[in-house]
Design a protein around this motif. Structure first.
Motif: not given
Length: 334
Positions: A186-189, A191-197, A207-211, A226-232
Protein backbone atom coordinates in the motif's frame (compact mmCIF):
# COMPACT_ATOMS: atom_id res chain seq x y z
CA UNK A 1 13.40 4.86 3.26
CA UNK A 2 14.62 1.50 4.62
CA UNK A 3 13.05 2.19 8.02
CA UNK A 4 9.76 3.19 6.44
CA UNK A 5 9.71 0.03 4.32
CA UNK A 6 10.54 -2.15 7.32
CA UNK A 7 7.74 -0.65 9.38
CA UNK A 8 5.27 -1.20 6.55
CA UNK A 9 6.02 -4.86 5.95
CA UNK A 10 3.37 -7.50 6.60
CA UNK A 11 -0.39 -7.15 6.66
CA UNK A 12 -3.21 -6.35 9.03
CA UNK A 13 -6.95 -6.96 9.05
CA UNK A 14 -9.63 -4.40 9.83
CA UNK A 15 -13.00 -5.24 11.44
CA UNK A 16 -16.03 -5.36 9.10
CA UNK A 17 -18.19 -2.25 8.90
CA UNK A 18 -21.53 -2.13 10.72
CA UNK A 19 -24.44 -1.98 8.31
CA UNK A 20 -27.92 -0.82 9.23
CA UNK A 21 -30.72 -1.68 6.78
CA UNK A 22 -34.17 -0.11 6.95
CA UNK A 23 -35.96 -3.24 5.73
CA UNK A 24 -35.48 -6.49 7.62
CA UNK A 25 -37.03 -9.92 7.32
CA UNK A 26 -40.53 -10.11 8.79
CA UNK A 27 -41.01 -12.85 11.35
CA UNK A 28 -44.16 -14.94 11.26
CA UNK A 29 -44.18 -14.62 7.48
CA UNK A 30 -47.24 -16.04 5.70
CA UNK A 31 -46.86 -15.55 1.93
CA UNK A 32 -50.33 -16.84 1.06
CA UNK A 33 -51.93 -14.30 3.40
CA UNK A 34 -49.80 -11.53 1.91
CA UNK A 35 -50.74 -12.60 -1.62
CA UNK A 36 -54.43 -12.50 -0.69
CA UNK A 37 -54.02 -9.08 0.94
CA UNK A 38 -52.40 -7.68 -2.19
CA UNK A 39 -55.08 -9.17 -4.42
CA UNK A 40 -57.73 -7.60 -2.20
CA UNK A 41 -55.97 -4.22 -2.40
CA UNK A 42 -56.21 -4.34 -6.20
CA UNK A 43 -59.63 -5.93 -6.50
CA UNK A 44 -62.78 -4.07 -7.47
CA UNK A 45 -63.16 -0.32 -7.96
CA UNK A 46 -60.12 1.66 -6.88
CA UNK A 47 -56.81 0.52 -5.48
CA UNK A 48 -55.76 0.51 -1.85
CA UNK A 49 -52.31 2.02 -2.33
CA UNK A 50 -51.76 2.34 1.42
CA UNK A 51 -52.18 -1.40 1.96
CA UNK A 52 -49.75 -2.17 -0.87
CA UNK A 53 -47.15 0.27 0.47
CA UNK A 54 -47.43 -0.99 4.05
CA UNK A 55 -47.03 -4.61 3.03
CA UNK A 56 -44.25 -4.43 0.43
CA UNK A 57 -42.01 -2.10 2.45
CA UNK A 58 -42.13 -4.48 5.42
CA UNK A 59 -40.93 -7.52 3.48
CA UNK A 60 -37.43 -8.30 2.21
CA UNK A 61 -36.81 -8.90 -1.49
CA UNK A 62 -36.61 -12.63 -0.91
CA UNK A 63 -39.95 -12.57 0.89
CA UNK A 64 -41.51 -10.56 -1.95
CA UNK A 65 -40.36 -13.21 -4.44
CA UNK A 66 -42.05 -15.88 -2.32
CA UNK A 67 -45.23 -13.78 -2.18
CA UNK A 68 -45.16 -13.50 -5.98
CA UNK A 69 -44.93 -17.30 -6.25
CA UNK A 70 -47.87 -17.71 -3.86
CA UNK A 71 -49.87 -15.14 -5.87
CA UNK A 72 -49.19 -17.06 -9.08
CA UNK A 73 -50.30 -20.31 -7.45
CA UNK A 74 -53.45 -18.83 -5.90
CA UNK A 75 -54.67 -16.60 -8.74
CA UNK A 76 -52.69 -17.77 -11.79
CA UNK A 77 -51.51 -14.20 -12.34
CA UNK A 78 -48.21 -12.33 -12.34
CA UNK A 79 -48.13 -10.15 -9.22
CA UNK A 80 -45.60 -7.67 -10.59
CA UNK A 81 -47.66 -7.12 -13.75
CA UNK A 82 -50.88 -6.70 -11.76
CA UNK A 83 -49.25 -4.15 -9.46
CA UNK A 84 -47.81 -2.21 -12.38
CA UNK A 85 -51.20 -2.06 -14.11
CA UNK A 86 -52.87 -0.71 -10.96
CA UNK A 87 -50.28 1.93 -10.05
CA UNK A 88 -48.67 4.88 -11.79
CA UNK A 89 -45.86 7.43 -11.56
CA UNK A 90 -43.12 7.20 -8.96
CA UNK A 91 -45.18 4.82 -6.83
CA UNK A 92 -45.28 2.35 -9.73
CA UNK A 93 -41.54 2.75 -10.34
CA UNK A 94 -40.74 1.98 -6.70
CA UNK A 95 -43.08 -1.01 -6.51
CA UNK A 96 -41.73 -2.46 -9.76
CA UNK A 97 -38.22 -2.09 -8.37
CA UNK A 98 -39.18 -3.74 -5.10
CA UNK A 99 -40.68 -6.71 -6.92
CA UNK A 100 -37.58 -7.33 -9.03
CA UNK A 101 -34.63 -9.30 -7.73
CA UNK A 102 -31.56 -7.08 -7.14
CA UNK A 103 -29.76 -8.33 -10.26
CA UNK A 104 -32.84 -7.77 -12.44
CA UNK A 105 -33.27 -4.28 -10.99
CA UNK A 106 -29.61 -3.39 -11.63
CA UNK A 107 -29.67 -4.88 -15.13
CA UNK A 108 -32.67 -2.71 -16.02
CA UNK A 109 -30.99 0.38 -14.54
CA UNK A 110 -27.84 -0.21 -16.61
CA UNK A 111 -29.95 -0.77 -19.72
CA UNK A 112 -31.79 2.51 -19.14
CA UNK A 113 -28.48 4.30 -18.62
CA UNK A 114 -27.15 3.29 -22.04
CA UNK A 115 -30.37 3.16 -24.10
CA UNK A 116 -31.51 5.91 -26.43
CA UNK A 117 -29.73 9.20 -26.96
CA UNK A 118 -26.95 9.95 -24.53
CA UNK A 119 -25.47 7.89 -21.74
CA UNK A 120 -26.02 8.24 -18.01
CA UNK A 121 -22.39 7.74 -17.00
CA UNK A 122 -23.03 8.60 -13.35
CA UNK A 123 -25.46 5.71 -13.00
CA UNK A 124 -22.97 3.31 -14.59
CA UNK A 125 -20.27 4.46 -12.16
CA UNK A 126 -22.60 4.19 -9.17
CA UNK A 127 -23.72 0.64 -9.92
CA UNK A 128 -20.47 -0.87 -11.19
CA UNK A 129 -18.31 0.63 -8.45
CA UNK A 130 -20.60 -0.25 -5.53
CA UNK A 131 -21.60 -3.85 -6.25
CA UNK A 132 -19.75 -6.95 -5.07
CA UNK A 133 -18.08 -9.46 -7.40
CA UNK A 134 -21.01 -11.85 -6.98
CA UNK A 135 -23.53 -9.07 -7.69
CA UNK A 136 -21.68 -7.98 -10.84
CA UNK A 137 -21.56 -11.57 -12.09
CA UNK A 138 -25.30 -11.95 -11.47
CA UNK A 139 -25.97 -8.67 -13.32
CA UNK A 140 -23.94 -9.89 -16.31
CA UNK A 141 -25.90 -13.16 -16.56
CA UNK A 142 -29.25 -11.45 -15.99
CA UNK A 143 -28.60 -8.71 -18.56
CA UNK A 144 -27.90 -11.38 -21.19
CA UNK A 145 -31.10 -13.20 -20.27
CA UNK A 146 -33.30 -10.08 -20.25
CA UNK A 147 -31.99 -8.26 -23.32
CA UNK A 148 -30.17 -11.00 -25.24
CA UNK A 149 -27.08 -8.79 -25.21
CA UNK A 150 -23.72 -8.75 -23.50
CA UNK A 151 -23.64 -5.97 -20.91
CA UNK A 152 -19.91 -5.40 -21.43
CA UNK A 153 -20.40 -4.93 -25.18
CA UNK A 154 -23.29 -2.53 -24.58
CA UNK A 155 -21.26 -0.47 -22.10
CA UNK A 156 -18.26 -0.58 -24.46
CA UNK A 157 -20.43 0.75 -27.28
CA UNK A 158 -21.64 3.71 -25.22
CA UNK A 159 -18.37 4.75 -23.56
CA UNK A 160 -14.82 5.29 -24.73
CA UNK A 161 -11.14 5.45 -23.85
CA UNK A 162 -9.77 5.07 -20.37
CA UNK A 163 -13.21 5.53 -18.79
CA UNK A 164 -14.54 2.57 -20.78
CA UNK A 165 -11.64 0.39 -19.70
CA UNK A 166 -12.12 1.31 -16.04
CA UNK A 167 -15.80 0.32 -16.17
CA UNK A 168 -15.14 -2.93 -18.03
CA UNK A 169 -12.40 -3.84 -15.55
CA UNK A 170 -15.06 -3.86 -12.82
CA UNK A 171 -16.63 -6.82 -14.62
CA UNK A 172 -13.44 -8.48 -15.82
CA UNK A 173 -11.12 -8.24 -12.82
CA UNK A 174 -12.53 -9.56 -9.51
CA UNK A 175 -11.89 -7.20 -6.61
CA UNK A 176 -10.21 -8.56 -3.49
CA UNK A 177 -13.06 -8.62 -0.97
CA UNK A 178 -11.08 -9.49 2.15
CA UNK A 179 -10.44 -7.03 4.98
CA UNK A 180 -6.69 -7.45 4.69
CA UNK A 181 -4.29 -4.53 4.21
CA UNK A 182 -0.85 -5.22 2.73
CA UNK A 183 1.23 -2.53 4.37
CA UNK A 184 4.40 -2.60 2.24
CA UNK A 185 2.39 -2.79 -0.98
CA UNK A 186 0.00 0.00 0.00
CA UNK A 187 2.85 2.38 0.76
CA UNK A 188 4.57 1.77 -2.59
CA UNK A 189 1.28 2.01 -4.51
CA UNK A 190 0.55 5.34 -2.82
CA UNK A 191 4.06 6.56 -3.59
CA UNK A 192 3.76 5.54 -7.24
CA UNK A 193 0.31 7.16 -7.59
CA UNK A 194 1.66 10.41 -6.17
CA UNK A 195 4.85 10.42 -8.24
CA UNK A 196 2.87 9.73 -11.41
CA UNK A 197 0.06 12.18 -10.62
CA UNK A 198 -3.64 11.81 -11.49
CA UNK A 199 -3.21 13.43 -14.92
CA UNK A 200 -0.89 10.61 -15.98
CA UNK A 201 -2.79 7.67 -14.50
CA UNK A 202 -4.68 7.15 -17.81
CA UNK A 203 -1.35 6.91 -19.64
CA UNK A 204 -0.27 3.88 -17.59
CA UNK A 205 -3.33 1.63 -17.52
CA UNK A 206 -1.41 -1.51 -16.60
CA UNK A 207 -0.36 0.25 -13.39
CA UNK A 208 -3.42 2.30 -12.41
CA UNK A 209 -6.40 0.13 -13.38
CA UNK A 210 -5.47 -2.88 -11.18
CA UNK A 211 -4.96 -0.63 -8.15
CA UNK A 212 -8.42 0.92 -8.38
CA UNK A 213 -10.35 -2.13 -9.59
CA UNK A 214 -8.67 -5.12 -7.90
CA UNK A 215 -7.60 -3.95 -4.44
CA UNK A 216 -9.92 -4.42 -1.47
CA UNK A 217 -11.63 -1.35 -0.03
CA UNK A 218 -9.74 -1.84 3.23
CA UNK A 219 -6.42 -1.88 1.35
CA UNK A 220 -7.37 1.13 -0.77
CA UNK A 221 -8.28 3.16 2.31
CA UNK A 222 -4.75 2.57 3.55
CA UNK A 223 -3.32 3.51 0.14
CA UNK A 224 -5.21 6.80 0.30
CA UNK A 225 -4.03 7.44 3.86
CA UNK A 226 -0.45 6.76 2.79
CA UNK A 227 -0.90 9.09 -0.17
CA UNK A 228 -1.73 11.98 2.15
CA UNK A 229 1.09 11.06 4.53
CA UNK A 230 3.56 11.15 1.65
CA UNK A 231 2.57 14.39 -0.05
CA UNK A 232 0.33 16.19 2.45
CA UNK A 233 -2.51 16.32 -0.07
CA UNK A 234 -5.75 14.34 0.09
CA UNK A 235 -6.08 12.15 -2.99
CA UNK A 236 -9.71 13.23 -3.47
CA UNK A 237 -8.64 16.87 -3.73
CA UNK A 238 -5.75 15.95 -6.03
CA UNK A 239 -8.12 14.13 -8.40
CA UNK A 240 -10.54 17.09 -8.35
CA UNK A 241 -7.72 19.51 -9.16
CA UNK A 242 -6.15 17.49 -11.96
CA UNK A 243 -8.92 15.52 -13.66
CA UNK A 244 -12.39 16.23 -15.00
CA UNK A 245 -15.29 14.52 -16.69
CA UNK A 246 -16.16 10.84 -16.49
CA UNK A 247 -12.68 9.69 -15.46
CA UNK A 248 -12.70 12.07 -12.50
CA UNK A 249 -16.21 10.90 -11.58
CA UNK A 250 -15.02 7.30 -11.56
CA UNK A 251 -12.00 7.93 -9.32
CA UNK A 252 -13.97 10.15 -6.95
CA UNK A 253 -16.67 7.48 -6.66
CA UNK A 254 -14.11 4.78 -5.85
CA UNK A 255 -12.40 7.00 -3.29
CA UNK A 256 -15.68 7.94 -1.59
CA UNK A 257 -17.08 4.41 -1.67
CA UNK A 258 -13.84 3.09 -0.25
CA UNK A 259 -13.81 5.57 2.61
CA UNK A 260 -17.49 5.84 3.48
CA UNK A 261 -20.11 4.17 1.24
CA UNK A 262 -23.14 5.65 3.11
CA UNK A 263 -21.69 9.18 2.70
CA UNK A 264 -21.25 8.56 -1.04
CA UNK A 265 -24.90 7.58 -1.43
CA UNK A 266 -26.02 10.44 0.81
CA UNK A 267 -24.22 12.85 -1.52
CA UNK A 268 -25.84 11.21 -4.56
CA UNK A 269 -29.27 11.66 -2.97
CA UNK A 270 -28.56 15.26 -2.04
CA UNK A 271 -27.48 16.17 -5.58
CA UNK A 272 -30.55 14.41 -6.98
CA UNK A 273 -32.91 16.51 -4.87
CA UNK A 274 -31.24 19.90 -4.49
CA UNK A 275 -32.14 22.88 -6.66
CA UNK A 276 -34.90 22.98 -9.23
CA UNK A 277 -36.23 19.59 -10.23
CA UNK A 278 -35.53 16.18 -8.81
CA UNK A 279 -33.78 13.26 -10.47
CA UNK A 280 -36.40 10.80 -9.31
CA UNK A 281 -34.77 7.75 -10.89
CA UNK A 282 -31.62 8.25 -8.84
CA UNK A 283 -33.59 8.61 -5.61
CA UNK A 284 -35.69 5.52 -6.34
CA UNK A 285 -32.68 3.45 -7.36
CA UNK A 286 -30.65 4.26 -4.25
CA UNK A 287 -33.51 3.80 -1.78
CA UNK A 288 -34.61 0.50 -3.34
CA UNK A 289 -31.11 -0.94 -3.78
CA UNK A 290 -29.74 0.09 -0.36
CA UNK A 291 -32.83 -0.59 1.79
CA UNK A 292 -31.59 -4.05 2.84
CA UNK A 293 -27.94 -3.02 3.03
CA UNK A 294 -27.09 0.32 4.64
CA UNK A 295 -29.94 2.78 4.14
CA UNK A 296 -30.03 3.42 7.90
CA UNK A 297 -26.37 4.47 7.71
CA UNK A 298 -27.11 6.64 4.67
CA UNK A 299 -29.82 8.45 6.64
CA UNK A 300 -27.34 9.20 9.43
CA UNK A 301 -24.68 10.42 7.00
CA UNK A 302 -27.22 12.60 5.21
CA UNK A 303 -28.03 14.45 8.42
CA UNK A 304 -24.35 14.72 9.36
CA UNK A 305 -23.39 16.15 5.97
CA UNK A 306 -26.33 18.45 5.26
CA UNK A 307 -27.84 19.29 8.65
CA UNK A 308 -31.32 18.15 7.62
CA UNK A 309 -32.89 14.73 7.73
CA UNK A 310 -33.38 12.65 4.59
CA UNK A 311 -37.01 12.42 5.63
CA UNK A 312 -37.43 16.21 5.41
CA UNK A 313 -35.82 16.36 1.97
CA UNK A 314 -38.01 13.59 0.59
CA UNK A 315 -41.10 15.20 2.12
CA UNK A 316 -40.21 18.47 0.42
CA UNK A 317 -39.50 16.95 -3.00
CA UNK A 318 -42.24 14.33 -3.28
CA UNK A 319 -45.97 14.23 -2.58
CA UNK A 320 -48.85 11.79 -2.30
CA UNK A 321 -48.21 8.06 -2.58
CA UNK A 322 -44.69 8.63 -3.92
CA UNK A 323 -43.76 10.39 -0.70
CA UNK A 324 -45.44 7.69 1.39
CA UNK A 325 -43.57 4.77 -0.16
CA UNK A 326 -40.20 6.54 -0.16
CA UNK A 327 -40.59 7.47 3.51
CA UNK A 328 -41.62 3.87 4.26
CA UNK A 329 -38.44 2.66 2.54
CA UNK A 330 -36.26 4.78 4.82
CA UNK A 331 -38.20 3.62 7.88
CA UNK A 332 -40.14 6.83 8.35
CA UNK A 333 -43.64 5.74 7.35
CA UNK A 334 -46.37 8.22 8.23
Amino acid sequence: MANIQRIRQGSIKVPPEFREPTIRETSGFHPEDDAKALQKAMKGFGTDEKAIINLLTKRTNQQRQIIAEAYQTLFNKDLAKDLKSELSGTLSDVVVGLMQSPEVFDAHEIHKAISGLGTDEETLVEILCSRTNAELYAIKLTYQKLFNKDVEKDISGDTSGYFRRLLLAEFQIPRNETDEIFLYQSYHEALALWETGPKKWPQDEAFSIPIFTRRSHAHLRHVFDEYKAICGLDIEKDVTNELSGDVADYFLAIIKLTRNPPAYFAERLYKAMKGLGTTERTVVRILVSRSEKDLGNIKSEYFRLYGKSLESWISGDFSGDARKILLALIGEAK
